[in-house]
Design a protein around this motif. Sequence first.
Motif, PDB file in Angstrom:
ATOM      1  N   ALA A  82       0.819  -1.215   0.000  1.00  0.00           N
ATOM      2  CA  ALA A  82       0.000   0.000   0.000  1.00  0.00           C
ATOM      3  C   ALA A  82       0.847   1.257   0.000  1.00  0.00           C
ATOM      4  CB  ALA A  82      -0.932   0.017   1.208  1.00  0.00           C
ATOM      5  N   ASN A  83       0.340   2.252  -0.689  1.00  0.00           N
ATOM      6  CA  ASN A  83       0.812   3.635  -0.601  1.00  0.00           C
ATOM      7  C   ASN A  83      -0.109   4.336   0.385  1.00  0.00           C
ATOM      8  OD1 ASN A  83       1.418   6.339  -0.940  1.00  0.00           O
ATOM      9  ND2 ASN A  83       1.044   6.388  -3.153  1.00  0.00           N
ATOM     10  N   LEU A  84       0.430   4.867   1.453  1.00  0.00           N
ATOM     11  CA  LEU A  84      -0.387   5.538   2.458  1.00  0.00           C
ATOM     12  C   LEU A  84      -0.743   6.961   2.044  1.00  0.00           C
ATOM     13  CD1 LEU A  84       1.224   4.243   5.765  1.00  0.00           C
ATOM     14  CD2 LEU A  84      -0.625   3.254   4.391  1.00  0.00           C
ATOM     15  N   ALA A  85      -0.700   7.218   0.770  1.00  0.00           N
ATOM     16  CA  ALA A  85      -1.200   8.457   0.157  1.00  0.00           C
ATOM     17  C   ALA A  85      -1.604   8.067  -1.265  1.00  0.00           C
ATOM     18  CB  ALA A  85      -0.147   9.566   0.202  1.00  0.00           C
ATOM     19  N   GLY A  86      -1.328   8.908  -2.243  1.00  0.00           N
ATOM     20  CA  GLY A  86      -1.552   8.549  -3.637  1.00  0.00           C
ATOM     21  C   GLY A  86      -3.016   8.607  -4.042  1.00  0.00           C
ATOM     22  N   MET A  99      -4.610   5.486  -1.234  1.00  0.00           N
ATOM     23  CA  MET A  99      -5.679   5.964  -0.361  1.00  0.00           C
ATOM     24  C   MET A  99      -6.684   6.870  -1.071  1.00  0.00           C
ATOM     25  SD  MET A  99      -5.071   4.432   2.487  1.00  0.00           S
ATOM     26  CE  MET A  99      -4.510   3.087   1.432  1.00  0.00           C
ATOM     27  N   ALA A 100      -6.248   7.664  -2.030  1.00  0.00           N
ATOM     28  CA  ALA A 100      -7.119   8.602  -2.755  1.00  0.00           C
ATOM     29  C   ALA A 100      -7.785   9.588  -1.790  1.00  0.00           C
ATOM     30  CB  ALA A 100      -8.127   7.844  -3.621  1.00  0.00           C
ATOM     31  N   THR A 126      -9.165   0.137   5.393  1.00  0.00           N
ATOM     32  CA  THR A 126      -8.717  -0.385   4.099  1.00  0.00           C
ATOM     33  C   THR A 126      -7.417  -1.149   4.253  1.00  0.00           C
ATOM     34  OG1 THR A 126      -9.778   1.420   2.866  1.00  0.00           O
ATOM     35  CG2 THR A 126      -7.994   0.248   1.772  1.00  0.00           C
ATOM     36  N   VAL A 127      -6.439  -0.520   4.903  1.00  0.00           N
ATOM     37  CA  VAL A 127      -5.129  -1.152   5.050  1.00  0.00           C
ATOM     38  C   VAL A 127      -5.233  -2.384   5.951  1.00  0.00           C
ATOM     39  CG1 VAL A 127      -2.734  -0.796   5.764  1.00  0.00           C
ATOM     40  CG2 VAL A 127      -3.981   1.059   4.645  1.00  0.00           C
ATOM     41  N   SER A 128      -6.027  -2.290   7.008  1.00  0.00           N
ATOM     42  CA  SER A 128      -6.195  -3.427   7.914  1.00  0.00           C
ATOM     43  C   SER A 128      -6.866  -4.604   7.209  1.00  0.00           C
ATOM     44  CB  SER A 128      -7.014  -3.006   9.132  1.00  0.00           C
ATOM     45  OG  SER A 128      -6.358  -1.991   9.869  1.00  0.00           O
ATOM     46  N   THR A 129      -7.855  -4.319   6.376  1.00  0.00           N
ATOM     47  CA  THR A 129      -8.514  -5.380   5.609  1.00  0.00           C
ATOM     48  C   THR A 129      -7.529  -6.057   4.671  1.00  0.00           C
ATOM     49  OG1 THR A 129     -10.664  -4.267   5.744  1.00  0.00           O
ATOM     50  CG2 THR A 129     -10.364  -5.862   3.954  1.00  0.00           C
ATOM     51  N   ALA A 130      -6.693  -5.264   4.014  1.00  0.00           N
ATOM     52  CA  ALA A 130      -5.675  -5.836   3.129  1.00  0.00           C
ATOM     53  C   ALA A 130      -4.715  -6.724   3.914  1.00  0.00           C
ATOM     54  CB  ALA A 130      -4.926  -4.717   2.423  1.00  0.00           C
ATOM     55  N   ALA A 131      -4.304  -6.260   5.085  1.00  0.00           N
ATOM     56  CA  ALA A 131      -3.383  -7.047   5.903  1.00  0.00           C
ATOM     57  C   ALA A 131      -4.012  -8.371   6.338  1.00  0.00           C
ATOM     58  CB  ALA A 131      -2.949  -6.239   7.130  1.00  0.00           C
ATOM     59  N   ARG A 132      -5.280  -8.323   6.677  1.00  0.00           N
ATOM     60  CA  ARG A 132      -5.967  -9.555   7.090  1.00  0.00           C
ATOM     61  C   ARG A 132      -6.094 -10.535   5.935  1.00  0.00           C
ATOM     62  NH1 ARG A 132     -11.270 -10.462   6.625  1.00  0.00           N
ATOM     63  NH2 ARG A 132     -11.778  -8.244   6.535  1.00  0.00           N
ATOM     64  N   LEU A 133      -6.473 -10.038   4.771  1.00  0.00           N
ATOM     65  CA  LEU A 133      -6.718 -10.926   3.638  1.00  0.00           C
ATOM     66  C   LEU A 133      -5.431 -11.461   3.011  1.00  0.00           C
ATOM     67  CD1 LEU A 133      -9.644  -9.050   1.846  1.00  0.00           C
ATOM     68  CD2 LEU A 133      -9.782 -11.184   3.138  1.00  0.00           C
ATOM     69  N   LEU A 192     -22.230  11.105  -1.735  1.00  0.00           N
ATOM     70  CA  LEU A 192     -22.803   9.774  -1.586  1.00  0.00           C
ATOM     71  C   LEU A 192     -23.091   9.545  -0.103  1.00  0.00           C
ATOM     72  CD1 LEU A 192     -20.829   7.573  -4.135  1.00  0.00           C
ATOM     73  CD2 LEU A 192     -22.851   8.996  -4.496  1.00  0.00           C
ATOM     74  N   ALA A 193     -23.559   8.354   0.249  1.00  0.00           N
ATOM     75  CA  ALA A 193     -24.068   8.147   1.610  1.00  0.00           C
ATOM     76  C   ALA A 193     -23.653   6.807   2.190  1.00  0.00           C
ATOM     77  CB  ALA A 193     -25.594   8.280   1.618  1.00  0.00           C
ATOM     78  N   LEU A 194     -22.417   6.376   1.926  1.00  0.00           N
ATOM     79  CA  LEU A 194     -21.955   5.118   2.472  1.00  0.00           C
ATOM     80  C   LEU A 194     -21.580   5.273   3.943  1.00  0.00           C
ATOM     81  CD1 LEU A 194     -21.634   4.623  -0.652  1.00  0.00           C
ATOM     82  CD2 LEU A 194     -19.907   2.948  -0.012  1.00  0.00           C
ATOM     83  N   SER A 195     -21.815   4.232   4.699  1.00  0.00           N
ATOM     84  CA  SER A 195     -21.381   4.187   6.085  1.00  0.00           C
ATOM     85  C   SER A 195     -19.928   3.731   6.149  1.00  0.00           C
ATOM     86  CB  SER A 195     -22.251   3.214   6.880  1.00  0.00           C
ATOM     87  OG  SER A 195     -22.043   1.879   6.435  1.00  0.00           O
ATOM     88  N   ILE A 196     -19.314   3.896   7.309  1.00  0.00           N
ATOM     89  CA  ILE A 196     -17.957   3.383   7.498  1.00  0.00           C
ATOM     90  C   ILE A 196     -17.950   1.869   7.324  1.00  0.00           C
ATOM     91  CG2 ILE A 196     -16.172   3.001   9.254  1.00  0.00           C
ATOM     92  CD1 ILE A 196     -16.602   5.898  10.147  1.00  0.00           C
ATOM     93  N   GLU A 197     -18.985   1.208   7.818  1.00  0.00           N
ATOM     94  CA  GLU A 197     -19.083  -0.242   7.658  1.00  0.00           C
ATOM     95  C   GLU A 197     -19.265  -0.630   6.184  1.00  0.00           C
ATOM     96  OE1 GLU A 197     -19.890   1.104  11.627  1.00  0.00           O
ATOM     97  OE2 GLU A 197     -20.921   1.623   9.736  1.00  0.00           O
ATOM     98  N   GLY A 198     -20.062   0.151   5.456  1.00  0.00           N
ATOM     99  CA  GLY A 198     -20.239  -0.117   4.033  1.00  0.00           C
ATOM    100  C   GLY A 198     -18.951   0.025   3.255  1.00  0.00           C
ATOM    101  N   LEU A 199     -18.145   1.007   3.626  1.00  0.00           N
ATOM    102  CA  LEU A 199     -16.857   1.194   2.953  1.00  0.00           C
ATOM    103  C   LEU A 199     -15.899   0.058   3.270  1.00  0.00           C
ATOM    104  CD1 LEU A 199     -16.594   5.030   3.402  1.00  0.00           C
ATOM    105  CD2 LEU A 199     -16.530   3.843   1.204  1.00  0.00           C
ATOM    106  N   GLN A 200     -15.953  -0.460   4.481  1.00  0.00           N
ATOM    107  CA  GLN A 200     -15.109  -1.604   4.801  1.00  0.00           C
ATOM    108  C   GLN A 200     -15.557  -2.839   4.020  1.00  0.00           C
ATOM    109  OE1 GLN A 200     -14.591  -2.422   8.983  1.00  0.00           O
ATOM    110  NE2 GLN A 200     -12.855  -3.757   8.592  1.00  0.00           N
ATOM    111  N   THR A 201     -16.856  -2.999   3.841  1.00  0.00           N
ATOM    112  CA  THR A 201     -17.340  -4.095   3.002  1.00  0.00           C
ATOM    113  C   THR A 201     -16.887  -3.917   1.560  1.00  0.00           C
ATOM    114  OG1 THR A 201     -19.278  -4.372   4.419  1.00  0.00           O
ATOM    115  CG2 THR A 201     -19.417  -5.316   2.216  1.00  0.00           C
ATOM    116  N   ARG A 202     -16.911  -2.681   1.071  1.00  0.00           N
ATOM    117  CA  ARG A 202     -16.359  -2.390  -0.273  1.00  0.00           C
ATOM    118  C   ARG A 202     -14.937  -2.900  -0.394  1.00  0.00           C
ATOM    119  NH1 ARG A 202     -14.083   3.522  -1.275  1.00  0.00           N
ATOM    120  NH2 ARG A 202     -12.673   2.585   0.278  1.00  0.00           N
ATOM    121  N   ASP A 203     -14.096  -2.562   0.611  1.00  0.00           N
ATOM    122  CA  ASP A 203     -12.706  -2.996   0.583  1.00  0.00           C
ATOM    123  C   ASP A 203     -12.601  -4.515   0.583  1.00  0.00           C
ATOM    124  OD1 ASP A 203     -11.899  -0.318   0.697  1.00  0.00           O
ATOM    125  OD2 ASP A 203     -11.768  -0.341   2.891  1.00  0.00           O
ATOM    126  N   GLU A 204     -13.404  -5.156   1.404  1.00  0.00           N
ATOM    127  CA  GLU A 204     -13.381  -6.618   1.470  1.00  0.00           C
ATOM    128  C   GLU A 204     -13.737  -7.236   0.126  1.00  0.00           C
ATOM    129  OE1 GLU A 204     -16.101  -7.309   4.630  1.00  0.00           O
ATOM    130  OE2 GLU A 204     -14.609  -6.966   6.218  1.00  0.00           O
TER     131      GLU A 204
END
Length: 306
Positions: free
Chosen positions: A115-119, A276-277, A294-301, A247-259
């Motif tokens: 991951a790039n922690l910016a970009g 990160m965008a 996002t980064v934590s999900t990547a690390a887990r997967l 838009l109207a995504l929740s924090i949980e919805g965004l984590q599901t997006r990442d997953e």
Amino acid sequence: MKLYYADHFVLPLPDGHRFPMEKYSLLRARLHASARFDDDDFRVPAAASDAEILRAHDAGYLARVASGTLDAAEVRRIGFPWSEAMVERSRRSAGATLAACRSALAHEGGSACAANLAGGTHHAHRDFGSGFCVFNDAAIAALAMRAEGRAGSIAIIDCDVHQGDGTAAILADVPEVYTCSLHGAKNFPFRKQASDLDVELPDDTGDAAYLAALDAALDTVFTRARPELVIYLAGADPYAGDRLGRLALSIEGLQTRDERVLGACKSAGVAVAVAMAGGYAQPIEDTVTVHFNTVSTAARLFAGRS
């Protein structure tokens, strides 16, 4: 899983500037404090070279950026005041996505992620910058991976709330790089470019509708592009509390997006570089939480770090 950062290359901004520059150092600090990562996981990237930048950008534009001879209109369009620090930070941010791609592709024994922690500077076009974007890190990295023989087919999956117009324009004639953008239909940029796949979403789109659109897009990307590398722009700005998102995504919805994005890459055995965008929530901690997830999900997967 390597995390590339450049937040210590400080970009001086005037008081009251709306770009939340401090989110990058806050994100690194939060990741560093978690149990998922060791000191050795955090790396400072090399700056992108002229040769690497020039695969995606016009030589005259690069020269004006490097020498500080952008005209007033060009500086306004970028949205940052020019400084030598701006140039260095922009080079390092592009270098971080380059390094993340190389790291992910170098892994043996299955797909990997870095991951790039910016970009995610997807509004930068070949001959001009725009929307807080100077150099287009995803386009620079994709073209470099092709030129270096590291990946034949690449997909850029852009889930920032704003269309990746610069990425689409730069890579329009590069069939080996498939560009996909999920974004707000009525949001910036108001003059869109044609990605290989554009998914335009109405204002106030929430979790369920967004995730359904994402699932369909992922099916299309992996069927058509069959990528060896995915560059994933994991914008925090589809969040309901983002000042510029609509838009109207929740924090949980965004984590599901990442997953779903990262899980699809993992299932397909594809290497992934994450950037990160955008993210402009108030409080800023909400943006940092989305990026952290996002980064934590990547690390887990990809690295088995729960």
